[in-house]
Design a protein around this motif. Sequence first.
Motif, short mmCIF file in Angstrom:
data_model
loop_
_atom_site.label_atom_id
_atom_site.label_comp_id
_atom_site.label_asym_id
_atom_site.label_seq_id
_atom_site.Cartn_x
_atom_site.Cartn_y
_atom_site.Cartn_z
N PHE A 4 0.83 -1.20 0.00
CA PHE A 4 0.00 0.00 0.00
C PHE A 4 0.87 1.25 0.00
O PHE A 4 0.56 2.22 -0.70
CB PHE A 4 -0.95 0.02 1.21
CG PHE A 4 -2.14 -0.86 1.04
CD1 PHE A 4 -3.16 -0.53 0.17
CD2 PHE A 4 -2.25 -2.05 1.75
CE1 PHE A 4 -4.27 -1.34 0.00
CE2 PHE A 4 -3.35 -2.87 1.59
CZ PHE A 4 -4.36 -2.52 0.72
N LEU A 5 1.94 1.23 0.76
CA LEU A 5 2.85 2.38 0.80
C LEU A 5 3.46 2.63 -0.58
O LEU A 5 3.56 3.77 -1.02
CB LEU A 5 3.95 2.16 1.86
CG LEU A 5 3.47 2.13 3.31
CD1 LEU A 5 4.63 1.78 4.24
CD2 LEU A 5 2.84 3.44 3.71
N VAL A 6 3.86 1.55 -1.24
CA VAL A 6 4.41 1.67 -2.59
C VAL A 6 3.35 2.24 -3.54
O VAL A 6 3.65 3.12 -4.35
CB VAL A 6 4.92 0.30 -3.09
CG1 VAL A 6 5.28 0.34 -4.56
CG2 VAL A 6 6.11 -0.17 -2.26
N ALA A 7 2.12 1.76 -3.42
CA ALA A 7 1.04 2.24 -4.28
C ALA A 7 0.76 3.72 -4.04
O ALA A 7 0.58 4.49 -4.99
CB ALA A 7 -0.23 1.42 -4.05
N PHE A 8 0.73 4.14 -2.78
CA PHE A 8 0.51 5.55 -2.49
C PHE A 8 1.67 6.41 -2.97
O PHE A 8 1.47 7.52 -3.45
CB PHE A 8 0.27 5.77 -0.99
CG PHE A 8 -1.14 5.45 -0.57
CD1 PHE A 8 -2.20 6.24 -0.99
CD2 PHE A 8 -1.40 4.35 0.23
CE1 PHE A 8 -3.51 5.94 -0.63
CE2 PHE A 8 -2.70 4.04 0.60
CZ PHE A 8 -3.75 4.85 0.18
N ARG A 9 2.89 5.89 -2.88
CA ARG A 9 4.05 6.61 -3.40
C ARG A 9 3.91 6.78 -4.92
O ARG A 9 4.16 7.85 -5.46
CB ARG A 9 5.35 5.88 -3.05
CG ARG A 9 6.58 6.68 -3.44
CD ARG A 9 7.87 6.05 -2.95
NE ARG A 9 8.08 4.77 -3.62
CZ ARG A 9 8.45 3.65 -3.01
NH1 ARG A 9 8.66 3.64 -1.71
NH2 ARG A 9 8.63 2.54 -3.69
N GLY A 10 3.47 5.71 -5.60
CA GLY A 10 3.25 5.78 -7.05
C GLY A 10 2.17 6.78 -7.40
O GLY A 10 2.30 7.54 -8.37
N LEU A 11 1.11 6.82 -6.61
CA LEU A 11 0.04 7.79 -6.85
C LEU A 11 0.57 9.21 -6.69
O LEU A 11 0.29 10.08 -7.50
CB LEU A 11 -1.13 7.54 -5.91
CG LEU A 11 -2.35 8.45 -6.07
CD1 LEU A 11 -2.92 8.35 -7.47
CD2 LEU A 11 -3.39 8.11 -5.03
N GLY A 12 1.36 9.41 -5.66
CA GLY A 12 1.96 10.73 -5.44
C GLY A 12 2.84 11.15 -6.60
O GLY A 12 2.79 12.29 -7.06
N LYS A 13 3.64 10.22 -7.11
CA LYS A 13 4.49 10.51 -8.27
C LYS A 13 3.65 10.82 -9.50
O LYS A 13 3.97 11.73 -10.26
CB LYS A 13 5.43 9.34 -8.55
CG LYS A 13 6.53 9.20 -7.54
CD LYS A 13 7.41 7.99 -7.85
CE LYS A 13 8.49 7.83 -6.80
NZ LYS A 13 9.37 6.69 -7.07
N SER A 14 2.57 10.08 -9.68
CA SER A 14 1.73 10.30 -10.86
C SER A 14 1.08 11.68 -10.82
O SER A 14 0.88 12.30 -11.86
CB SER A 14 0.67 9.21 -11.00
OG SER A 14 -0.34 9.35 -10.01
N LEU A 15 0.78 12.17 -9.64
CA LEU A 15 0.13 13.48 -9.51
C LEU A 15 1.08 14.62 -9.87
O LEU A 15 0.63 15.75 -10.09
CB LEU A 15 -0.43 13.67 -8.10
CG LEU A 15 -1.60 12.76 -7.74
CD1 LEU A 15 -1.98 12.93 -6.28
CD2 LEU A 15 -2.79 13.01 -8.65
N LYS A 16 2.36 14.33 -9.97
CA LYS A 16 3.33 15.35 -10.38
C LYS A 16 3.44 15.46 -11.90
O LYS A 16 4.02 16.40 -12.41
CB LYS A 16 4.70 15.03 -9.78
CG LYS A 16 4.72 15.17 -8.27
CD LYS A 16 6.06 14.77 -7.70
CE LYS A 16 5.99 14.81 -6.17
NZ LYS A 16 7.21 14.31 -5.56
N ASP A 17 2.87 14.48 -12.61
CA ASP A 17 2.91 14.51 -14.07
C ASP A 17 1.88 15.52 -14.57
O ASP A 17 0.73 15.53 -14.14
CB ASP A 17 2.60 13.11 -14.63
CG ASP A 17 2.71 13.08 -16.12
OD1 ASP A 17 1.68 13.32 -16.80
OD2 ASP A 17 3.82 12.83 -16.63
N PRO A 18 2.28 16.39 -15.51
CA PRO A 18 1.35 17.42 -16.01
C PRO A 18 0.06 16.86 -16.60
O PRO A 18 -1.02 17.43 -16.38
CB PRO A 18 2.17 18.13 -17.10
CG PRO A 18 3.59 17.87 -16.77
CD PRO A 18 3.62 16.52 -16.09
N SER A 19 0.12 15.76 -17.33
CA SER A 19 -1.09 15.19 -17.93
C SER A 19 -2.06 14.71 -16.87
O SER A 19 -3.28 14.91 -16.98
CB SER A 19 -0.72 14.03 -18.86
OG SER A 19 0.07 14.48 -19.92
#
Length: 110
Positions: A4-19
């Motif tokens: 879950f921590l890895v998934a939330f980290r991935g979500l956080g990273k994805s939110l930094k993408d402009p698209s």
Amino acid sequence: MKKFLVAFRGLGKSLKDPSVMIQVILMVIAIVVFVMIEISRTEWLAVIICFGMVISAEIFNTCIERLCDMITKEKDEKIAYIKDIAAGAVLVTALMSLIIAIFIIGRRLS
């Protein structure tokens, strides 16, 4: 728990993408509109599903684009084809979500 921590980290990273961020901004605007027109609980369920599908599609598209860029940054017809198809998937989910939004808003305005 670690997954879950890895998934939330991935979500956080994805939110930094402009698209992805553009889709999130559009989602927030839609939420404001739907709160203002007081949509029903059932309509909220449809809207939430649409939000999830569009943002998920954009995240997958971003992953595919990044993976393709790791393979080559040079012009390649096969890579371009893959990227175009992934972008098309985002477009389909966004258009279907827009149609649902139009139905919901149209019903309230009529």
